[in-house]
Design an enzyme around this catalytic site. Structure first.
Site, PDB file in Angstrom:
ATOM      1  N   LYS A   1      -6.217 -11.805  11.762  1.00  0.00           N
ATOM      2  CA  LYS A   1      -5.696 -10.614  12.803  1.00  0.00           C
ATOM      3  C   LYS A   1      -5.674 -10.936  14.090  1.00  0.00           C
ATOM      4  O   LYS A   1      -4.810 -11.440  14.682  1.00  0.00           O
ATOM      5  CB  LYS A   1      -6.501  -9.421  12.275  1.00  0.00           C
ATOM      6  CG  LYS A   1      -6.364  -8.936  10.783  1.00  0.00           C
ATOM      7  CD  LYS A   1      -7.051  -7.561  10.900  1.00  0.00           C
ATOM      8  CE  LYS A   1      -7.173  -7.092   9.323  1.00  0.00           C
ATOM      9  NZ  LYS A   1      -5.966  -6.728   8.731  1.00  0.00           N
TER      10      LYS A   1
ATOM     11  N   ASP B   1     -17.466 -12.014   7.838  1.00  0.00           N
ATOM     12  CA  ASP B   1     -16.178 -11.623   8.013  1.00  0.00           C
ATOM     13  C   ASP B   1     -15.901 -10.882   9.107  1.00  0.00           C
ATOM     14  O   ASP B   1     -15.826  -9.704   9.114  1.00  0.00           O
ATOM     15  CB  ASP B   1     -15.666 -11.022   6.623  1.00  0.00           C
ATOM     16  CG  ASP B   1     -14.375 -10.463   6.361  1.00  0.00           C
ATOM     17  OD1 ASP B   1     -13.541 -10.948   7.551  1.00  0.00           O
ATOM     18  OD2 ASP B   1     -13.753 -10.254   5.616  1.00  0.00           O
TER      19      ASP B   1
ATOM     20  N   TYR C   1       0.672  -1.052  -0.152  1.00  0.00           N
ATOM     21  CA  TYR C   1       0.033  -0.055  -0.043  1.00  0.00           C
ATOM     22  C   TYR C   1       0.837   1.385   0.102  1.00  0.00           C
ATOM     23  O   TYR C   1       0.643   2.131   0.723  1.00  0.00           O
ATOM     24  CB  TYR C   1      -1.069  -0.033   1.291  1.00  0.00           C
ATOM     25  CG  TYR C   1      -1.810  -1.217   1.423  1.00  0.00           C
ATOM     26  CD1 TYR C   1      -2.866  -1.402   0.595  1.00  0.00           C
ATOM     27  CD2 TYR C   1      -1.791  -2.156   2.384  1.00  0.00           C
ATOM     28  CE1 TYR C   1      -3.830  -2.531   0.646  1.00  0.00           C
ATOM     29  CE2 TYR C   1      -2.371  -2.946   2.677  1.00  0.00           C
ATOM     30  CZ  TYR C   1      -3.379  -3.497   1.731  1.00  0.00           C
ATOM     31  OH  TYR C   1      -4.184  -4.554   1.926  1.00  0.00           O
TER      32      TYR C   1
HETATM   33  C1  LIG Z   1     -12.826  -7.432   7.166  1.00  0.00           C
HETATM   34  C2  LIG Z   1     -11.555  -7.846   6.384  1.00  0.00           C
HETATM   35  N1  LIG Z   1     -11.387  -9.186   5.853  1.00  0.00           N
HETATM   36  C3  LIG Z   1     -10.240  -9.507   5.129  1.00  0.00           C
HETATM   37  C4  LIG Z   1      -9.097  -8.900   5.420  1.00  0.00           C
HETATM   38  C5  LIG Z   1      -7.882  -9.272   4.643  1.00  0.00           C
HETATM   39  O1  LIG Z   1      -7.169  -9.669   5.677  1.00  0.00           O
HETATM   40  P1  LIG Z   1      -5.371 -10.156   5.337  1.00  0.00           P
HETATM   41  O2  LIG Z   1      -4.847  -8.733   5.279  1.00  0.00           O
HETATM   42  O3  LIG Z   1      -4.934 -10.648   6.494  1.00  0.00           O
HETATM   43  O4  LIG Z   1      -5.420 -10.710   4.027  1.00  0.00           O
HETATM   44  C6  LIG Z   1      -9.123  -7.577   6.068  1.00  0.00           C
HETATM   45  C7  LIG Z   1      -7.684  -6.787   6.091  1.00  0.00           C
HETATM   46  O5  LIG Z   1      -7.838  -5.677   6.510  1.00  0.00           O
HETATM   47  C8  LIG Z   1     -10.401  -7.135   6.384  1.00  0.00           C
HETATM   48  O6  LIG Z   1     -10.267  -6.012   7.343  1.00  0.00           O
END
Ligand SMILES: Cc1ncc(COP(=O)(O)O)c(C=O)c1O
Length: 446
Positions: A281, A252, A16
């Site tokens: 996370k 999610d 990014y």
């Molecule tokens: C709600 C959500 N889903 C999926 C992801 C993707 O996670 P990763 O960056 O570990 O691939 C993120 C990343 O910020 C997220 O905020």
């Protein structure tokens, strides 16, 4: 520029990041971290106000998690996860099933948020295939939703800035309006809202449910889309629609899971039973990568058969259920109990609300929203008309620089400043962070 930074810029391409910017504003070399502070090589510290990308839960260098990692290293650092298993994965799966919304009984491991989402999309897709409903292969997602940067996850995301360049690579998903109450896509004000955005989703489902595999949504907080915090009723209503139209609901919780919203999962604020829940996370308190997709027995059973290639889920990742990550995740769950992390967050909320109300009064603050430890402050050029600042002004960059001078990390999403600190943040630390944030916003002169 120090030698370390010169060497970083010689070989490393940061995520990014417009790398040309790094010449003028090089990355900060972090040498160590403790609690919610990150320490650089020049003797400065920064409050980790965004939990190192929404991951850290219990603070850095936590002895309980550190020791669990060290202990696991002495036993088993990694093993393949097909044909083999290990205790930490078994224990973690049991714990996750226990604390997850009802009905989620099966755990599929992976290694990050995007892979947790990809797994859910593919499982949903193949489930319908396995039960003979082969035409159910499309997804519904929300405008401004964000589910990761892999092709599948991007296809069901709606954050233009990240994805538009890849548009022709993505599969098409139905997009429903985001429940972005401050800038209602249906043109309603809060007092006149009758959940018209839900009605728009229902129109899509009514017309296309025979082709639709699943709805995917971030529960209560659309994080990367602008920390859009939406009403609990919206989540309940979309769960009801998913049942009514016989499509899966993929929740999610990658960003919201593990206490961020004041409950273990954002889902726990409402009484719903999703078909899939994606985690990552905060699962390891941000110490190591791990992804999890939970699902139901019903979905699992549709794959359960005598050896049959077509029915088996041929999907996996090398570091699936890494034992050290699983050990960290188990330790993190223990810390939730030992330190009453959710109780601690609850105790901070009244003070947080008072500060945020103060920030709301600032002339360029259009909206302030928060749930649990997630706060967002939306800046506007004109409070009355909600006119946005010209993106060419790069307001976000100015805020980021001003934040660093005050030892806080603000990486705004467009004109939305947010705080997403570790849940272990102490009262006086939070007071400082909120004061500093108010000062940064108060001093913007554009
Ligand atoms: C709600 C959500 N889903 C999926 C992801 C993707 O996670 P990763 O960056 O570990 O691939 C993120 C990343 O910020 C997220 O905020």
């Amino acid at each position: 520029m120090t030698d370390w930074i010169r060497r970083d810029l010689k070989n490393i391409w940061h995520p990014y990041t417009q790398m040309k910017d790094c010449r003028k504003m090089p990355p900060i070399l972090i040498e160590k971290a403790k609690g919610i502070k990150l320490y650089d090589d020049k003797g400065n510290f920064y409050y980790d106000t965004i939990s190192s990308w929404w991951c850290n839960v219990h603070g850095h260098n936590h002895p309980r998690i550190k020791n669990a990692i060290k202990g696991q290293l002495d036993k088993l650092e990694h093993v393949l996860f097909a044909g083999f298993t290990h205790e930490k994965a078994i224990l973690l799966a049991e714990r996750l099933v226990k604390i997850s919304p009802r009905g989620l009984k099966k755990v599929f491991f992976s290694d990050n948020g995007s892979t947790a989402v990809e797994t859910a999309l593919k499982l949903s897709f193949q489930y319908w295939n396995n039960i003979g409903k082969k035409h159910k292969k499309r997804f519904v997602s929300l405008d401004r939703g964000y589910h990761g940067d892999t092709i599948g996850a991007m296809s069901v995301s709606g954050v233009g800035m990240f994805n538009s360049i890849f548009d022709s690579l993505l599969f098409k998903s139905f997009k429903a309006p985001a429940p972005y109450c401050y800038r209602c896509p249906m043109g309603k004000s809060k007092d006149l809202c009758a959940f018209e955005c839900v009605k728009a989703l229902e129109v899509i489902l009514k017309k296309n449910s025979s082709q639709i595999s699943a709805i995917i949504a971030e529960p209560l907080v659309m994080a990367a889309g602008g920390m859009i915090i939406y009403p609990k009723e919206y989540l309940s209503k979309i769960a009801m629609l998913a049942k009514k139209y016989n499509v899966h609901l993929i929740i999610d919780e990658v960003a919201t899971g593990f206490g961020r919203t004041g409950k273990m999962f954002a889902c726990d604020h409402v009484n719903i039973a999703p078909d899939f829940m994606c985690l990552s996370k905060g699962i390891t308190s941000g110490y190591l990568p791990l992804g999890v997709t939970l699902t139901t027995d019903k979905i699992y059973d549709a794959f359960y058969a005598d050896y049959d290639k077509a029915r088996t889920f041929y999907h996996g990742h090398t570091f699936t259920a890494n034992p050290i990550s699983c050990a960290a995740a188990l330790a993190s769950l223990e810390v939730f109990r030992e330190e009453d992390t959710l109780g601690h967050v609850k105790g901070l909320i009244p003070m947080l609300c008072t500060y945020l109300e103060g920030i709301r009064q600032l002339p360029i603050v259009g909206d302030v929203r928060h749930i649990g430890m997630i706060c967002a402050i939306e800046l506007v050029k004109n409070k009355k008309t909600k006119e946005r600042f010209d993106p060419k002004l790069r307001l976000g960059l100015e805020i980021y620089k001003a934040g660093l001078k005050k030892s806080i990390i603000l990486r705004p999403l467009g004109d939305i400043i947010y705080l997403f600190p570790p849940l272990s943040i102490k009262k006086r630390e939070l007071e400082y962070v909120l004061d500093a944030t108010r000062e940064v916003i108060g001093k913007i002169t554009i």
